[in-house]
Structures are given as structure tokens and as C-alpha cells.
Motif scaffolding. Structure first.
Motif, PDB file in Angstrom:
ATOM      1  N   TYR A 180      42.112  32.503  76.220  1.00  0.00           N
ATOM      2  CA  TYR A 180      43.029  31.728  75.371  1.00  0.00           C
ATOM      3  C   TYR A 180      44.039  32.703  74.791  1.00  0.00           C
ATOM      4  O   TYR A 180      43.645  33.763  74.278  1.00  0.00           O
ATOM      5  N   ALA A 181      45.305  32.351  74.837  1.00  0.00           N
ATOM      6  CA  ALA A 181      46.327  33.220  74.239  1.00  0.00           C
ATOM      7  C   ALA A 181      46.088  33.342  72.743  1.00  0.00           C
ATOM      8  O   ALA A 181      45.615  32.396  72.103  1.00  0.00           O
ATOM      9  N   ARG A 182      46.362  34.512  72.186  1.00  0.00           N
ATOM     10  CA  ARG A 182      46.279  34.670  70.725  1.00  0.00           C
ATOM     11  C   ARG A 182      47.398  33.865  70.079  1.00  0.00           C
ATOM     12  O   ARG A 182      48.431  33.618  70.702  1.00  0.00           O
ATOM     13  N   VAL A 183      47.152  33.452  68.828  1.00  0.00           N
ATOM     14  CA  VAL A 183      48.171  32.653  68.145  1.00  0.00           C
ATOM     15  C   VAL A 183      49.272  33.588  67.667  1.00  0.00           C
ATOM     16  O   VAL A 183      49.001  34.558  66.953  1.00  0.00           O
ATOM     17  N   ARG A 184      50.485  33.310  68.104  1.00  0.00           N
ATOM     18  CA  ARG A 184      51.620  34.171  67.724  1.00  0.00           C
ATOM     19  C   ARG A 184      52.651  33.367  66.950  1.00  0.00           C
ATOM     20  O   ARG A 184      52.726  32.151  67.054  1.00  0.00           O
ATOM     21  N   TYR A 185      53.460  34.147  66.225  1.00  0.00           N
ATOM     22  CA  TYR A 185      54.591  33.582  65.492  1.00  0.00           C
ATOM     23  C   TYR A 185      55.406  32.716  66.446  1.00  0.00           C
ATOM     24  O   TYR A 185      55.614  33.101  67.597  1.00  0.00           O
ATOM     25  N   ARG A 186      55.841  31.588  65.991  1.00  0.00           N
ATOM     26  CA  ARG A 186      56.641  30.621  66.756  1.00  0.00           C
ATOM     27  C   ARG A 186      55.827  29.675  67.612  1.00  0.00           C
ATOM     28  O   ARG A 186      56.381  28.742  68.180  1.00  0.00           O
ATOM     29  N   MET A 187      54.511  29.920  67.770  1.00  0.00           N
ATOM     30  CA  MET A 187      53.723  28.889  68.454  1.00  0.00           C
ATOM     31  C   MET A 187      53.591  27.736  67.458  1.00  0.00           C
ATOM     32  O   MET A 187      53.530  27.968  66.246  1.00  0.00           O
ATOM     33  N   SER A 188      53.509  26.501  67.952  1.00  0.00           N
ATOM     34  CA  SER A 188      53.538  25.374  67.013  1.00  0.00           C
ATOM     35  C   SER A 188      52.342  25.398  66.065  1.00  0.00           C
ATOM     36  O   SER A 188      52.438  24.932  64.934  1.00  0.00           O
ATOM     37  N   GLU A 189      51.219  25.969  66.490  1.00  0.00           N
ATOM     38  CA  GLU A 189      50.048  25.967  65.606  1.00  0.00           C
ATOM     39  C   GLU A 189      50.025  27.161  64.639  1.00  0.00           C
ATOM     40  O   GLU A 189      49.117  27.278  63.825  1.00  0.00           O
ATOM     41  N   TYR A 190      51.014  28.049  64.713  1.00  0.00           N
ATOM     42  CA  TYR A 190      51.008  29.283  63.908  1.00  0.00           C
ATOM     43  C   TYR A 190      50.949  29.013  62.402  1.00  0.00           C
ATOM     44  O   TYR A 190      51.665  28.162  61.878  1.00  0.00           O
TER      45      TYR A 190
END
Ligand SMILES: C[S@@+](CC[C@H](N)C(=O)[O-])C[C@H]1O[C@@H](n2cnc3c(N)ncnc32)[C@H](O)[C@@H]1O
Length: 284
Positions: A180-190
Motif C-alpha cells: 500500500y502506498a504511504r499516505v502523502r501530502y495531496r492524497m485525498s485522505e491526507y
């Protein structure tokens, strides 16, 4: 530190120390699923609060205390998922293995490291232990978490050992390496939290190891991904964090912000009522 918080019939949020809340506010054997993602003792900055103990031994002793409490709070058929850094997971494993059945040692693997190592192999995964109290009686909804089985679905291979020969299954239960990709700035769930876990990771855990209306607890909620996913999937949730800023993220994600008054919770909070028929305490 006093414990403040919020609760309604399905969701409870505690702003306080995990050990205090677990021991004084949560009934023994009342929880179906616990996901614990503590500070890793690697020097992350949680909003000014440093995640580094003077001695590794102190970190481990602190962890052993809340791990014991988590086990005590789980129902007999309950499940426990716990994370920490790669360097401390072996200690967790040895500590837990004679108290619970460790069914899977999961690797959450991701595409990029926060720190680009130059002189050693950079860390591209975090370990997760999946443990149950009773290996003969636990929830595992395998059909809710199936993934594509490439041998059958893409390569369309035939299993000639079967009579008559049959195509391999097109779906399977995921293995213990999870991408799973790590949560990064600009992802909608960030959210503004340094170690936010992806919704998809919690979705798999909650779907597999709990049922609708079960109680899911996260003692180190951070950005409240666990409670948010629990709510989205029709489960009840209990979230704890020591930082008020993170509690506010949780209240917003659970759509409880308007109801929150920051009140001090009575100790111990009456989180149960007497069942009229059995006289036993029941959660909520
Ligand atoms: C690794 S983060 C959890 C991240 C979370 N799983 C998420 O998806 O956002 C650990 C959290 O533990 C909280 N914390 C640290 N010490 C604590 C304590 N003694 N009691 C409760 N929470 C604590 C920190 O504020 C931080 O938010």
C-alpha cells in the motif's frame, strides 16, 4: 493528566494517556479488535512531542505494559494487530508469543522511503503482527478481503493435477506482504500527522477481523484512520490519543466536532450498562 473526550452510543474518543485510559476506562474482555500503532522510538516528532526514550529498555517496558492491557481488554474471540519499528518488532514477537497465538507476521511494504539511505539498504517496510486470543475461535472474514490470484486470473493456468483439469482460482486470501502506498501530502485522505496509516490497510484489517457492530479500539489513534474506517464499515470505535490536535482530527473525521465540548470524563467513565436479564455489564 486528566482524560477528556467524547462519546456517543457507537463512537468514543479519549484525549489521554493510553495506559491510563485502557486500565481505568475500558472494561476487560469488551473489545473485538485492537489495532495498535504506537510511537516507534525512532525520534519522530509528533507535534513537538519526541518519540524517543532514553533507553530502549524503557521503551520496551512501556510497550509491554500497554500490550498486556490490550490483551486483557480483548474478548475471548478477539484479535490484536500491533505495529512497531523493524528493530523493536522481534521483542514484541517474543513477548506476545506465549500470551496469544501469532497467526501472521505481516510486512506492509511501500514504494518509497521517507529517508533516502545512501550507505545501507533503506527501510521500505513496516512489520505488523496479527495475533488472536484463541486460535480455535476468532473472526476471519476471508471472503470479504479476497484479492486477484494472478495464476488463475491473468495467466489463466490450468491445474492438471485435478481430475478433470481445472483453471486455478481467480481470487485468493492475501498473503502476508501487503503493498500500500504511504499516505502523502495531496492524497485525498491526507491528514496533518507524521505517521498516518493508509485507509486501505485498515479496511483490510477491520473487514477481516471484525463484524458489523463489533467494537474496534485503537490506543494510539493519531489521525484516527482506524476509527474512521471502523465507522465507515459499520463497526463501533474507541480511539485514544494523548495529543489534543490529533483528537480534533479524529472528531472531524468521525463527524463529531460539533458535539464536542472538551469535557473531563468521570473516572471511571461509565461505559457500560447493566443487562436487565443477565445483570452483566454490556458495552454501550
Ligand atoms: C504512530 S502514531 C499513530 C498513527 C495512526 N495509526 C494513524 O493512522 O494516524 C502514534 C500516536 O500515538 C500518540 N501517543 C504517543 N504517546 C501516547 C500515549 N502515552 N498515550 C496515547 N497516545 C500516545 C501520538 O500522539 C501519535 O499520534
Amino acid at each position: 493528566m486528566e482524560v477528556t473526550g467524547f462519546n456517543n452510543e457507537r463512537h468514543k474518543i479519549y484525549n489521554g494517556d493510553a495506559i491510563k485510559v485502557l486500565s481505568e476506562y475500558i472494561e476487560d474482555e469488551s473489545i473485538d479488535l485492537i489495532f495498535a500503532d504506537p510511537p516507534y522510538n525512532i525520534g519522530k516528532d509528533f507535534n513537538g512531542y519526541k518519540d524517543k526514550w532514553d533507553k530502549d529498555e524503557d521503551y520496551l517496558n512501556w510497550c509491554y505494559t500497554w500490550i498486556e492491557l490490550c490483551i486483557r481488554k480483548l474478548k475471548k474471540g478477539g484479535s490484536f494487530y500491533v505495529m512497531t519499528s523493524t528493530q523493536f518488532m522481534p521483542y514484541f514477537d517474543i513477548f506476545i508469543r506465549d500470551k496469544m497465538s501469532i497467526l501472521s507476521r505481516i510486512i506492509w511494504s511501500y514504494d518509497s522511503s521517507g529517508v533516502q539511505a545512501k550507505n545501507y539498504y533503506g527501510s521500505m517496510y513496516e512489520p505488523i503482527l496479527f495475533c488472536v486470543k484463541d486460535a480455535n475461535n476468532y473472526t476471519f472474514n476471508s471472503s470479504d478481503i479476497l484479492v486477484e490470484a494472478k495464476t488463475g486470473a491473468k495467466r489463466k493456468l490450468i491445474d492438471y493435477r485435478k481430475d478433470p483439469p481445472q483453471q486455478y482460482n481467480t481470487e485468493k486470501v492475501p498473503g502476508n506482504v501487503w503493498d500500500y502506498a504511504r499516505v502523502r501530502y495531496r492524497m485525498s485522505e491526507y491528514e496533518n500527522h507524521p505517521t498516518q496509516k493508509p485507509e486501505a490497510l485498515l479496511e483490510r484489517i477491520i473487514k477481516a477481523s471484525s463484524n458489523i457492530d463489533d467494537v474496534v479500539l485503537d490506543p494510539f489513534s493519531g489521525s484516527f484512520t482506524t476509527c474512521f474506517m471502523a465507522k465507515s464499515l459499520g463497526r463501533k470505535s474507541i480511539g485514544i490519543d494523548i495529543q489534543e490536535d490529533y483528537i480534533k482530527i479524529g472528531l472531524r473525521r468521525l463527524e463529531l466536532l460539533n458535539d464536542y465540548k472538551g469535557e473531563t470524563l468521570a473516572r471511571p467513565l461509565k461505559i457500560y450498562e447493566q443487562d436487565k436479564n443477565t445483570n452483566l455489564p454490556t458495552l454501550f
